[in-house]
Write a protein that holds these residues in place. Structure first.
Motif, PDB file in Angstrom:
ATOM      1  N   LEU A 123      13.340 102.282  47.763  1.00 27.13           N
ATOM      2  CA  LEU A 123      12.540 101.616  46.731  1.00 27.13           C
ATOM      3  C   LEU A 123      11.514 102.557  46.120  1.00 27.13           C
ATOM      4  CD1 LEU A 123      11.791  98.155  48.438  1.00 27.13           C
ATOM      5  CD2 LEU A 123      13.662  98.739  46.895  1.00 27.13           C
TER       6      LEU A 123
ATOM      7  N   ASP B 297      10.341 100.208  43.147  1.00 28.80           N
ATOM      8  CA  ASP B 297       9.192  99.483  43.659  1.00 28.80           C
ATOM      9  C   ASP B 297       8.195  99.122  42.560  1.00 28.80           C
ATOM     10  OD1 ASP B 297       7.779  98.634  46.261  1.00 28.80           O
ATOM     11  OD2 ASP B 297       6.227  99.778  45.213  1.00 28.80           O
TER      12      ASP B 297
ATOM     13  N   LEU C  26       5.565 101.539  52.136  1.00 25.87           N
ATOM     14  CA  LEU C  26       5.334 100.818  50.889  1.00 25.87           C
ATOM     15  C   LEU C  26       3.849 100.651  50.601  1.00 25.87           C
ATOM     16  CD1 LEU C  26       8.057  98.066  51.399  1.00 25.87           C
ATOM     17  CD2 LEU C  26       8.214 100.100  49.958  1.00 25.87           C
TER      18      LEU C  26
END
Length: 560
Positions: free
Chosen positions: A232, A251, A319
Motif C-alpha cells: 500500500l 495508501d 502504515l
C-alpha cells in the motif's frame, strides 16, 4: 441532476462526501481518541457534517435492515451513527434492486436512513459471515445470496459503488474462506489480488474521491500482513501510477483500515489446536504438581501462531498513524478493551451485542467499574448480562440492568448513569396524532400550557421479557437489541471519558490499563452466560414448529 442507470450504471455528476479522521490523542499502538468527520457536499439538503467521537461502533444489517429494528427504532437510537450494508444479499436479482433507487443519496433513501445523522457504508460481503465459501478467482469474488453463490468482478463492484453512492465503500479483498492453514502461494495470491482490486476502485471517475476502507490481507501470517501493508505504501510507476493518478501510492486513496476477525478467529483456533496436537506428550513421572516454569517451558517451545494483537500490529506498523482503524466480529467487551489498550482500534462492530439479543441476553456491565462492583460475597466474577430465558427471571419485576438506572428513576444526586434505551427509558407519547384540522385545534391548548413535555414510562421488566421470549414474541428481541446497543455505547463513552480526562498521555495509558484489568477481574471473560442462554434458546425454539410432537414423545421416553 444525477442520472440513474439501473443495474449498476454510474450516476453522472456524482459528488461523494469527504471523510476525515482527526486523531486528538494517541500513538501508533495504544489507547487513542479521535473524531471521524463526514462532510457532505453543500448542495445536499441534509446536515453537512456528521461528527463521530472515537472509539465508537458501527452496526451491521441484514438485507439493509438492522436486525429486529424498524426505521423508527433506528431513528430513536441516538447511539447509532454508522450503519454498514452488506450488498451480497441483493445479488439474487440482476440488476440488484437497490440500484434502481433515484436521487442524490440512493443508499440512504432506499433503506430509510437519516443522512443528517447516519454514515452508511457499503461492503460486498457480510464481515461476520465466516462460512466456508468457494475460492475466489483472479477476476472475481465469491459472494453469498439467497439463491446461492454469485461471482462479483471488480468492475461489477465499482459499478455498484458508483451507483449507490455510499458514504464509505469497502474495497474487495481476497480473503480465503476455505479451511486453514493456507499455503504461501495462496497468501501471495491473496495479497496481489487485494491490492489490484483496491487500485481498480481508486481509479478517478467522479468530481470527488470515494471514501475507501481496505481490508488488511495476510491471514495469520505476520510477514504476509507486513507485505500487504508495504504494497500500500510503495510508490507506483508506469501504468499502475497512471491508473490511479494523481495518487502516488495506494495508501493515499485509503481512508481507513478494516480488520475482519471472523476468519482470523477460526484460523487461529484451528492452527493452535494443530500445534498442540503435534507437541510431544510430557513425561508423567516428571510432571510437577504445581504451576511453575517447568510446566510453562514445554509450551514455549511450540510454534504457536501469533496472537490477534500481534497480527493487527504487524499490519499497522508500516502504515500512517492518523487513519481510522475498524475491527469487525469482536466477541466480547473484554476483547474490545484489550484491542483499544494494546492496538489502538477506533471503531468496532456491534454484531456480538445483537447476537446476545438473539439468544435472550440483556447486557449488564459498566466501564469504568464502580467501587461497589469490586467483588461479590462468593468471589465469583459477575456475568456480563442476564439470560432472560432462565426460569429464575419469571417473577423478577425489575429493570434489565443493575449497572444503570431507568429513565423514570433518574436523579440529579445519583452518580449511576441512566440507560436511554427503549426498554429501560420508554418515552410516553405526548404529541397527539392529528387526523384533521379539528384535532389540531382541540389539542392546541395542551401544547400551549407546557404539558407536552417528555415523560418516561416505567421500564420493561426482566419478567416481562422472559414472558415475551417464551411466547416467541418478536418485540422481545427488539427491546433487547435497543438495550444492548445502549450498553455498548455506554462502554465506549466510558473509554473516551477516561482517555480524554488527563493531559499527561503516559498517565492516561496507565489509568486506562488499570481500569481494563479491573474490568477483567470483575466480569466473566468466558461469557458463560452466553453458552447457557444459547442452550435455553434452542430448547424454546424446538418447543414449537415442525417435529415438535416427535421430540416431545422422545423426551417422554427418556424420562421414563
Amino acid at each position: 441532476m444525477a442520472q440513474t442507470q439501473p443495474g449498476g450504471g454510474q450516476r453522472i455528476g456524482s459528488r461523494f462526501p469527504k471523510l476525515t479522521f482527526i486523531l486528538d490523542q494517541g500513538k501508533q499502538f495504544g489507547p487513542r481518541v479521535g473524531r471521524l468527520c463526514l462532510t457532505r457536499p453543500s448542495n445536499t439538503p441534509s446536515n453537512h457534517l456528521i461528527d463521530i467521537p472515537t472509539p465508537n461502533f458501527l452496526i451491521g444489517t441484514s438485507r439493509g435492515v438492522i436486525p429486529h429494528f424498524s426505521r423508527d427504532h433506528v431513528h430513536s437510537a441516538n447511539g447509532i451513527s454508522w450503519i454498514n450494508v452488506s450488498f451480497e444479499s441483493f445479488l439474487e436479482q440482476t440488476p440488484p434492486v437497490p440500484t434502481y433507487q433515484a436521487g442524490s443519496q440512493p443508499l440512504h433513501d432506499f433503506f430509510g436512513f437519516d443522512s443528517s445523522r447516519h454514515i452508511v457504508s457499503l461492503s460486498l460481503r457480510d464481515p461476520l459471515d465466516a462460512r466456508e465459501m468457494p475460492p475466489n478467482g483472479n477476476s472475481y469474488v465469491s459472494a453469498s445470496c439467497m439463491r446461492g453463490v454469485r461471482k462479483v468482478t471488480p468492475a461489477d463492484w465499482r459499478s455498484y459503488v458508483l451507483t449507490m453512492q455510499p458514504d464509505i465503500a469497502f474495497a474487495l479483498s481476497d480473503t480465503p474462506f476455505t479451511a486453514a492453514p493456507h499455503s504461501q502461494k495462496r497468501m501471495t495470491k491473496s495479497i496481489e489480488r487485494s491490492a489490484a482490486w483496491l487500485a481498480d476502485l481508486l481509479r478517478p471517475s467522479t468530481p470527488t474521491a470515494l471514501n475507501v476502507f481496505v481490508h488488511m490481507a495476510g491471514g495469520t501470517s505476520t510477514s504476509a500482513r507486513r507485505a500487504f501493508s508495504h504494497s500500500l505504501m510503495e510508490t507506483l510507476h508506469g501504468l499502475e501510477a497512471d491508473a490511479v493518478k494523481p495518487l502516488l501510492c495506494l495508501d493515499e486513496g485509503v481512508a481507513g483500515y478494516a480488520f475482519d476477525l471472523a476468519a482470523l478467529h477460526s484460523s487461529l483456533i484451528l492452527q493452535n489446536s494443530e500445534s498442540l496436537a503435534q507437541a510431544p506428550t510430557p513425561n508423567a513421572a516428571h510432571t510437577p504438581t504445581s504451576l511453575s516454569s517447568s510446566m510453562i517451558e514445554p509450551l514455549s517451545l511450540l510454534s504457536l501462531t501469533p496472537t490477534l494483537d500481534e497480527l493487527l500490529r504487524a499490519s499497522l506498523d508500516p502504515l500512517p498513524i492518523a487513519k481510522s482503524r475498524l475491527v469487525t466480529d469482536v466477541r466480547s467487551p473484554h476483547e474490545i478493551l484489550r484491542l483499544i489498550r494494546d492496538v489502538g482500534v477506533d471503531v468496532f462492530d456491534a454484531g456480538w451485542a445483537v447476537k446476545a439479543a438473539d439468544i435472550g441476553v440483556a447486557l449488564d456491565f459498566i466501564f469504568p467499574v464502580p467501587s461497589s462492583h469490586d467483588s461479590s460475597l462468593d468471589h465469583r466474577k459477575r456475568d456480563i448480562g442476564h439470560n432472560l430465558y432462565d426460569a429464575k427471571y419469571a417473577h423478577d419485576f425489575v429493570r434489565l440492568s443493575n449497572a444503570f438506572l431507568a429513565g423514570r428513576d433518574r436523579a440529579s444526586s445519583s452518580k449511576t448513569p441512566v440507560c436511554p434505551c427503549a426498554a429501560c427509558s420508554p418515552v410516553a407519547i405526548t404529541s397527539p396524532l392529528y387526523h384533521s384540522k379539528v384535532d389540531v385545534q382541540s389539542h392546541q391548548a395542551h401544547l400551549d400550557d407546557g404539558t407536552n413535555q417528555e415523560q418516561f414510562s416505567p421500564p420493561f421488566t426482566r419478567a416481562y421479557l422472559h414472558h415475551l421470549l417464551h411466547t416467541h414474541e418478536m418485540s422481545a428481541h427488539t427491546l433487547l437489541v435497543a438495550h444492548n446497543v445502549a450498553v455498548l455505547d455506554a462502554l465506549l463513552t466510558g473509554v473516551r471519558t477516561i482517555l480524554s480526562g488527563h493531559a499527561d498521555q503516559h498517565e492516561t495509558v496507565a489509568i486506562f490499563s488499570r481500569e481494563v484489568t479491573k474490568f477483567e477481574e470483575v466480569y466473566d471473560g468466558d461469557m458463560s452466560v452466553f453458552h447457557t442462554a444459547r442452550e435455553n434458546w434452542k430448547h424454546v425454539k424446538h418447543a414449537r414448529g415442525k417435529g415438535r410432537l416427535a421430540r416431545e414423545a422422545q423426551k417422554d421416553k427418556e424420562v421414563r
